[in-house]
Design an enzyme around this catalytic site. Structure first.
Site, PDB file in Angstrom:
ATOM      1  N   PRO A   1      24.469  39.380  -6.726  1.00  8.17           N
ATOM      2  CA  PRO A   1      25.230  38.965  -5.546  1.00  8.17           C
ATOM      3  C   PRO A   1      24.390  38.108  -4.597  1.00  8.17           C
ATOM      4  O   PRO A   1      23.247  38.448  -4.319  1.00  8.17           O
ATOM      5  CB  PRO A   1      25.604  40.286  -4.873  1.00  8.17           C
ATOM      6  N   GLU A   2      24.951  36.999  -4.144  1.00 10.23           N
ATOM      7  CA  GLU A   2      24.281  36.117  -3.192  1.00 10.23           C
ATOM      8  C   GLU A   2      25.032  36.211  -1.860  1.00 10.23           C
ATOM      9  O   GLU A   2      25.922  37.028  -1.702  1.00 10.23           O
ATOM     10  CB  GLU A   2      24.261  34.675  -3.746  1.00 10.23           C
TER      11      GLU A   2
ATOM     12  N   LYS B   1      21.042  38.010   1.663  1.00 14.37           N
ATOM     13  CA  LYS B   1      21.766  38.810   0.666  1.00 14.37           C
ATOM     14  C   LYS B   1      21.714  40.295   0.971  1.00 14.37           C
ATOM     15  O   LYS B   1      22.041  41.111   0.122  1.00 14.37           O
ATOM     16  CB  LYS B   1      21.139  38.595  -0.711  1.00 14.37           C
TER      17      LYS B   1
ATOM     18  N   ARG C   1      14.559  30.540 -13.976  1.00  8.23           N
ATOM     19  CA  ARG C   1      16.022  30.665 -13.939  1.00  8.23           C
ATOM     20  C   ARG C   1      16.660  29.456 -14.611  1.00  8.23           C
ATOM     21  O   ARG C   1      16.240  28.319 -14.416  1.00  8.23           O
ATOM     22  CB  ARG C   1      16.519  30.727 -12.483  1.00  8.23           C
TER      23      ARG C   1
END
Ligand SMILES: [Zn+2]
Length: 289
Positions: free
Chosen positions: A2-3, A62, A275
């Site tokens: 979750p961002e 976040k 990433r």
């Protein structure tokens, strides 16, 4: 993971019942989810005293935090797969459902509600604090300005200042929560595409105009994503179990090998800061403009 938009959507789905709610009971089922607690038992630290009323529910980047009227509170980090959900009516010991902590409370309307925290992969956790000052000092001191709450010009200054001091790829800078708080892999890729900036551009080559454009684009994208309830890729849902829909409008994230929505060129992927990063070789220039 979750961002900012997912955590903000979660915050909004909790606020009406949580702010002004009185805590009646706290059950901690795995005490290793309580981290960096002040020097008392973990259950005591995390529980907040029964009868305490929750005064505020805030988000920075976040992370989520609720503070009781007595000043004590809890930062909640969702990590990879953490969830905070209303679990009303479920039995406290119903099997291996990964519920790690549970609050029983009375909402401002006087109804009894149950809030559950679960974190199957345990990259998240509960971080109790003794006061808002304690939170700022111990738990949030390394966070940069919030990506949407900070004023625009100081944020552009901040990005420019951090960028000037570093040769790391621009995407790494965006992922660095001490530079700007709230952006992760999805929104970094989307923002770089929208701003026509190459993810591997050495940060120190970012010009003022590029920094301004980047900030404008990521704020616009984050706000639209909040309006859509966030992005649900695997398991993100808000406190009521509702999934987000912003993933339907992702333009680059998760689309490697597919045509660019702007120029039809094939989108490529590269690893940046460990990433997967998707970008358009035609639309996203290595030169800073
Ligand atoms: Zn393109």
């Amino acid at each position: 993971m979750p961002e900012l938009p997912e955590v903000e959507s979660l915050r909004r789905s909790l606020a009406a019942d949580l702010v002004g709610a009185r805590i009646e009971r706290f059950d901690l089922r795995r005490d290793d989810i309580v981290r960096q607690a002040p020097d008392v038992s973990k259950s005591d630290a995390a529980g907040l005293p029964a009868g305490t009323t929750i005064a505020s529910l805030e988000r920075h980047g976040k992370q989520l935090a609720f503070t009781a009227r007595c000043g004590r509170g809890m930062v909640i980090r969702l990590g990879m797969s953490g969830q905070l959900r209303w679990g009303d009516g479920r039995k406290p010991d119903s099997g291996s459902d990964h519920v790690h902590a549970r609050w029983t409370l009375r909402n401002p309307a006087g109804e009894r509600r149950t809030l559950e925290f679960r974190d199957p992969r345990r990259f998240g956790g509960l971080f109790p604090y003794a006061s808002v000052a304690d939170r700022a000092e111990r738990l949030w001191s390394s966070l940069g300005p919030d990506a949407i709450d900070a004023a625009t010009e100081p944020l552009v200054d901040r990005i420019e200042e951090v960028a000037r001091a570093s040769r790391r790829p621009l995407k790494s800078l965006l992922l660095d929560q001490s530079a700007v708080a709230g952006i992760g892999n999805i929104y970094a890729d989307e923002a770089l595409f929208a701003a026509s900036l190459h993810p591997c551009l050495p940060s120190k080559r970012l010009a003022r105009t590029g920094a301004s454009r980047l900030v404008a684009e990521f704020r616009s994208i984050l706000r639209k994503a909040i309006d859509a309830g966030g992005s649900t890729l695997r398991d993100y849902v808000d406190a009521t179990g509702r999934a987000g829909s912003f993933q339907e409008t992702h333009r680059v994230y998760g689309r490697a090998g597919q045509p660019c929505v702007r120029c039809s060129n094939v989108l490529r992927s590269v690893l940046v800061a460990g990433r997967t990063t998707v970008w358009c070789p035609r639309c996203q220039s290595r030169r800073s403009r």
